[in-house]
Design an enzyme around this catalytic site. Structure first.
Site, PDB file in Angstrom:
ATOM      1  N   ARG A   1     -19.967  26.585  -7.657  1.00 31.54           N
ATOM      2  CA  ARG A   1     -18.925  25.677  -7.179  1.00 31.54           C
ATOM      3  C   ARG A   1     -18.211  26.269  -5.977  1.00 31.54           C
ATOM      4  NH1 ARG A   1     -15.976  23.536 -12.600  1.00 31.54           N
ATOM      5  NH2 ARG A   1     -14.953  22.141 -11.125  1.00 31.54           N
TER       6      ARG A   1
ATOM      7  N   ARG B   1     -10.299  27.603 -13.434  1.00 34.13           N
ATOM      8  CA  ARG B   1     -10.559  27.536 -11.985  1.00 34.13           C
ATOM      9  C   ARG B   1      -9.433  26.853 -11.224  1.00 34.13           C
ATOM     10  NH1 ARG B   1     -15.418  27.654  -9.595  1.00 34.13           N
ATOM     11  NH2 ARG B   1     -14.734  26.123  -8.083  1.00 34.13           N
TER      12      ARG B   1
ATOM     13  N   ARG C   1     -10.039  22.810 -24.175  1.00 39.13           N
ATOM     14  CA  ARG C   1      -9.503  22.963 -22.815  1.00 39.13           C
ATOM     15  C   ARG C   1      -9.017  21.620 -22.287  1.00 39.13           C
ATOM     16  NH1 ARG C   1     -12.963  26.658 -18.866  1.00 39.13           N
ATOM     17  NH2 ARG C   1     -11.270  25.873 -17.597  1.00 39.13           N
TER      18      ARG C   1
ATOM     19  N   ASP D   1     -18.047  13.727 -15.040  1.00 38.22           N
ATOM     20  CA  ASP D   1     -17.401  14.184 -16.282  1.00 38.22           C
ATOM     21  C   ASP D   1     -17.727  13.274 -17.471  1.00 38.22           C
ATOM     22  OD1 ASP D   1     -16.356  16.223 -14.820  1.00 38.22           O
ATOM     23  OD2 ASP D   1     -14.330  15.419 -14.711  1.00 38.22           O
TER      24      ASP D   1
ATOM     25  N   CYS E   1     -19.449  28.364 -12.514  1.00 37.69           N
ATOM     26  CA  CYS E   1     -19.053  28.141 -13.905  1.00 37.69           C
ATOM     27  C   CYS E   1     -20.207  27.514 -14.650  1.00 37.69           C
ATOM     28  CB  CYS E   1     -17.765  27.338 -13.998  1.00 37.69           C
ATOM     29  SG  CYS E   1     -17.995  25.602 -13.803  1.00 37.69           S
TER      30      CYS E   1
ATOM     31  N   LYS F   1      -5.703  15.319 -17.614  1.00 37.47           N
ATOM     32  CA  LYS F   1      -5.687  16.774 -17.420  1.00 37.47           C
ATOM     33  C   LYS F   1      -5.853  17.137 -15.938  1.00 37.47           C
ATOM     34  CE  LYS F   1      -9.539  18.989 -17.750  1.00 37.47           C
ATOM     35  NZ  LYS F   1     -10.302  19.952 -16.980  1.00 37.47           N
ATOM     36  N   ASN F   2      -6.826  16.514 -15.271  1.00 34.54           N
ATOM     37  CA  ASN F   2      -7.119  16.943 -13.907  1.00 34.54           C
ATOM     38  C   ASN F   2      -6.051  16.520 -12.900  1.00 34.54           C
ATOM     39  OD1 ASN F   2      -9.303  18.341 -14.786  1.00 34.54           O
ATOM     40  ND2 ASN F   2     -10.804  16.763 -14.253  1.00 34.54           N
TER      41      ASN F   2
ATOM     42  N   ILE G   1     -16.002  26.765  -2.545  1.00 32.93           N
ATOM     43  CA  ILE G   1     -14.717  26.169  -2.147  1.00 32.93           C
ATOM     44  C   ILE G   1     -14.540  26.232  -0.621  1.00 32.93           C
ATOM     45  CG2 ILE G   1     -13.577  26.572  -4.386  1.00 32.93           C
ATOM     46  CD1 ILE G   1     -11.929  28.705  -2.837  1.00 32.93           C
ATOM     47  N   ASP G   2     -15.685  26.228   0.059  1.00 34.09           N
ATOM     48  CA  ASP G   2     -15.651  26.317   1.524  1.00 34.09           C
ATOM     49  C   ASP G   2     -14.828  25.195   2.170  1.00 34.09           C
ATOM     50  OD1 ASP G   2     -17.940  24.884   0.370  1.00 34.09           O
ATOM     51  OD2 ASP G   2     -18.371  24.312   2.427  1.00 34.09           O
TER      52      ASP G   2
HETATM   53  C1  EPZ Z   1     -12.947  18.318 -10.132  1.00 32.49           C
HETATM   54  O1  EPZ Z   1     -13.566  19.548  -9.868  1.00 32.49           O
HETATM   55  C2  EPZ Z   1     -12.664  18.281 -11.615  1.00 32.49           C
HETATM   56  N1  EPZ Z   1     -11.813  19.410 -11.956  1.00 32.49           N
HETATM   57  C3  EPZ Z   1     -13.965  18.340 -12.398  1.00 32.49           C
HETATM   58  O2  EPZ Z   1     -13.656  18.157 -13.758  1.00 32.49           O
HETATM   59  C4  EPZ Z   1     -14.867  17.189 -11.941  1.00 32.49           C
HETATM   60  O3  EPZ Z   1     -16.127  17.336 -12.568  1.00 32.49           O
HETATM   61  C5  EPZ Z   1     -15.060  17.223 -10.425  1.00 32.49           C
HETATM   62  O4  EPZ Z   1     -13.765  17.219  -9.772  1.00 32.49           O
HETATM   63  C6  EPZ Z   1     -15.851  16.041  -9.889  1.00 32.49           C
HETATM   64  O5  EPZ Z   1     -15.188  14.847 -10.216  1.00 32.49           O
HETATM   65  C7  EPZ Z   1     -10.508  19.324 -11.757  1.00 32.49           C
HETATM   66  O6  EPZ Z   1      -9.987  18.321 -11.290  1.00 32.49           O
HETATM   67  C8  EPZ Z   1      -9.691  20.480 -12.177  1.00 32.49           C
HETATM   68  P1  EPZ Z   1     -15.262  18.812  -6.399  1.00 32.49           P
HETATM   69  P2  EPZ Z   1     -13.705  20.086  -8.392  1.00 32.49           P
HETATM   70  O7  EPZ Z   1     -14.635  19.755  -5.464  1.00 32.49           O
HETATM   71  O8  EPZ Z   1     -12.505  19.675  -7.622  1.00 32.49           O
HETATM   72  C9  EPZ Z   1     -19.006  20.560  -3.929  1.00 32.49           C
HETATM   73  C10 EPZ Z   1     -13.758  18.566 -16.071  1.00 32.49           C
HETATM   74  O9  EPZ Z   1     -14.702  18.499 -16.900  1.00 32.49           O
HETATM   75  N2  EPZ Z   1     -18.026  21.325  -3.149  1.00 32.49           N
HETATM   76  O10 EPZ Z   1     -14.996  17.359  -6.287  1.00 32.49           O
HETATM   77  O11 EPZ Z   1     -14.061  21.518  -8.441  1.00 32.49           O
HETATM   78  C11 EPZ Z   1     -19.085  21.024  -5.377  1.00 32.49           C
HETATM   79  O12 EPZ Z   1     -19.949  22.140  -5.496  1.00 32.49           O
HETATM   80  C12 EPZ Z   1     -13.974  19.194 -14.708  1.00 32.49           C
HETATM   81  O13 EPZ Z   1     -12.619  18.158 -16.308  1.00 32.49           O
HETATM   82  C13 EPZ Z   1     -18.417  22.051  -2.070  1.00 32.49           C
HETATM   83  O14 EPZ Z   1     -19.616  22.132  -1.726  1.00 32.49           O
HETATM   84  O15 EPZ Z   1     -14.968  19.257  -7.897  1.00 32.49           O
HETATM   85  C14 EPZ Z   1     -19.600  19.783  -6.050  1.00 32.49           C
HETATM   86  O16 EPZ Z   1     -20.993  19.705  -5.871  1.00 32.49           O
HETATM   87  C15 EPZ Z   1     -15.306  19.866 -14.563  1.00 32.49           C
HETATM   88  N3  EPZ Z   1     -17.468  22.754  -1.351  1.00 32.49           N
HETATM   89  C16 EPZ Z   1     -18.961  18.660  -5.255  1.00 32.49           C
HETATM   90  O17 EPZ Z   1     -18.566  19.234  -4.023  1.00 32.49           O
HETATM   91  C17 EPZ Z   1     -16.158  22.688  -1.667  1.00 32.49           C
HETATM   92  O18 EPZ Z   1     -15.350  23.325  -0.979  1.00 32.49           O
HETATM   93  C18 EPZ Z   1     -17.735  18.023  -5.916  1.00 32.49           C
HETATM   94  O19 EPZ Z   1     -16.840  19.032  -6.339  1.00 32.49           O
HETATM   95  C19 EPZ Z   1     -15.757  21.933  -2.780  1.00 32.49           C
HETATM   96  C20 EPZ Z   1     -16.707  21.255  -3.504  1.00 32.49           C
END
Ligand code: EPZ
Length: 430
Positions: A122, A93, A397, A305, A117, A22-23, A124-125
């Site tokens: 979360r 998202r 989902r 996950d 969420c 999915k991701n 996105i900076d």
């Molecule tokens: C992806 O989310 C996945 N979603 C998530 O899967 C998964 O849990 C996550 O990666 C970690 O592996 C998709 O691929 C659609 P990150 P993502 O950016 O990209 C921090 C599921 O169950 N961060 O790697 O949003 C953030 O807060 C879902 O399928 C920042 O601080 O995760 C977190 O602590 C849930 N600033 C860490 O980094 C940013 O700009 C990792 O988040 C971006 C992230």
């Protein structure tokens, strides 16, 4: 509202076919709009998040033709709208991948800023930092991220946190920037590699995906491709922990065993036997599980996950286990539901201290999010008696035909709509 009703206690036995990731699919579909030529994507999972993203893409002008439930043909030559509706980002998202894709191709995009969420705040900076480094102007206006650039220019970008989303979004924008980009401290997840492979199959020049440093040479245009998505390591891992928790014997088929190493090594540690084949992994659980400690980390560490699924198994293991969640700040919500089934778990901050119990007892519980929901289903399958799980729309989902696949392994589970259905199920299964 749909619910699952489960009569627990049956070990899961048999083979199950794993679908596309999915991701990976969410990012690849968004990236498909970066060419005017037709793109075919195969091995898509038929799950709600994918269908919502396809709707969002249609809304901005992409032509989507479903070839069958797992493949789609996309033509984006008529995209005329660079703004994504709030409705979509609220439902999923990952519609924010359209930001990197639209910015890369059209040099402008507006996507609503996603909120927090169910698993935590979360930010996105890092995505925005990357776009700015590529020369885009980025503003937050009226709830939208509005970004545009006359010309994107390759840059040297260091991510402050390892982020899957930021790595992919920046990689997409940089794929069509002028010059070279070096992205350091990049995420290494298999789906990051899959997105890079997909973009390369459209003519992008991306090297190093799967390592900490990704090098991208921008190209002027991308072209048509036919691409098949990698198998879903999280779906596979979920069935593997379901086998462990129910004392079962399950072979997950159509997987890449290398992607499952963190999961298989933990299963071995807790006393399961593992057999690795070319594209399948068999998990046999024949005695009470042993305790262990686990910390979630970016790939190749243990995936966040899979955190709820391993916790559900460890709560049945002999002894005390410690699970530390280091990626998200609120991913233990389901523990209160699990406690209603007899688990002994104390959560302190981002750590769960688990004192294994011999057996769960069925209860009425709710699914707080996608992975936690799947984990609670595993608990229900291992429990004595009946479990009813509300809010299964979260599970849908990301898991295709979850109940059906579990039934094929001998689980007694049905999707129901109301109390009458639950009573009918109980009468039927006795
Ligand atoms: C992806 O989310 C996945 N979603 C998530 O899967 C998964 O849990 C996550 O990666 C970690 O592996 C998709 O691929 C659609 P990150 P993502 O950016 O990209 C921090 C599921 O169950 N961060 O790697 O949003 C953030 O807060 C879902 O399928 C920042 O601080 O995760 C977190 O602590 C849930 N600033 C860490 O980094 C940013 O700009 C990792 O988040 C971006 C992230």
């Amino acid at each position: 509202m749909d619910q699952y009703v489960i009569k627990g206690g049956n070990p899961l036995v048999g083979e199950v076919e794993i679908g596309g990731a999915k991701n990976a699919a969410l990012a690849i579909l968004a990236a498909a709009i970066m060419t005017n030529e037709t793109v075919v994507v195969e091995n898509l999972p038929d799950v709600r998040d994918i269908n919502v993203l396809l709707e969002a893409m249609e809304k901005i002008g992409a032509k989507i033709e479903r070839l069958d439930s797992h493949s789609v043909k996309i033509n984006s030559s008529q995209i005329g709208n660079f703004s994504v509706d709030y409705e979509y980002i609220k439902r999923i998202r990952a519609s924010y991948y359209l930001l990197g894709a639209l910015l890369g191709k059209y040099k402008r995009a507006a996507v609503p800023l996603p909120g927090g969420c169910n698993i935590g705040s979360r930010p996105i900076d890092q995505h925005l930092k990357g776009f700015k480094a590529l020369g885009a102007d980025v503003k937050i206006e009226y709830g939208f991220i509005v970004t545009e650039a006359e010309q994107l220019r390759g840059s040297h970008i260091y991510l402050d946190v390892v982020s899957v989303g930021a790595t992919i979004n920046i990689m997409m924008a940089a794929a069509m920037a002028e010059g070279s980009t070096v992205l350091e401290n990049a995420a290494k997840e298999p789906h990051v590699v899959d997105v890079a492979n997909f973009l390369n199959s459209m003519g992008a020049n991306i090297k190093g995906a799967g390592t900490d440093v990704i090098r991208i040479k921008g190209v002027e245009r991308l072209h048509s491709t036919e691409y098949s998505i990698i198998p879903d390591q999280i779906e596979a891992g979920t069935f593997m922990f379901a086998a462990a928790a129910t004392m079962g014997d399950v072979t997950v088929k159509n997987v890449i065993p290398k992607h499952l190493e963190a999961t298989t090594s933990k299963l071995l540690e807790i006393g399961c036997e593992i057999e690795e084949l070319d594209d399948a992994v068999r998990v046999v659980s024949s005695k009470r599980l042993k305790s262990t400690n686990v910390k979630t980390l970016p790939y190749p560490g243990f995936p966040t996950d899979m955190q709820p699924q391993i916790t559900v198994a460890l709560a049945l293991a002999k002894g005390t286990s410690i699970v530390t969640e280091s990626i998200f700040d609120n991913r233990f919500k389901y523990v209160d539901e699990l406690a209603r089934m007899g688990a002994n778990i104390k959560v302190e901050g981002n750590t769960a201290i688990i004192d294994g119990t011999l057996q769960y007892t069925g209860a009425r519980i709710s699914s707080p999010d996608l992975r936690a929901g799947a984990a609670l289903v595993i608990a229900g399958l291992a429990a004595d008696g009946y479990t009813v799980i509300d809010d299964v729309h979260f599970i849908e989902r990301g898991y295709e035909r979850f109940d059906e696949k579990l039934r094929s392994l001998g689980a007694i589970i049905e999707k129901v709509e109301d109390e009458r259905d639950i009573q009918k199920f109980r009468l039927k299964v006795g």
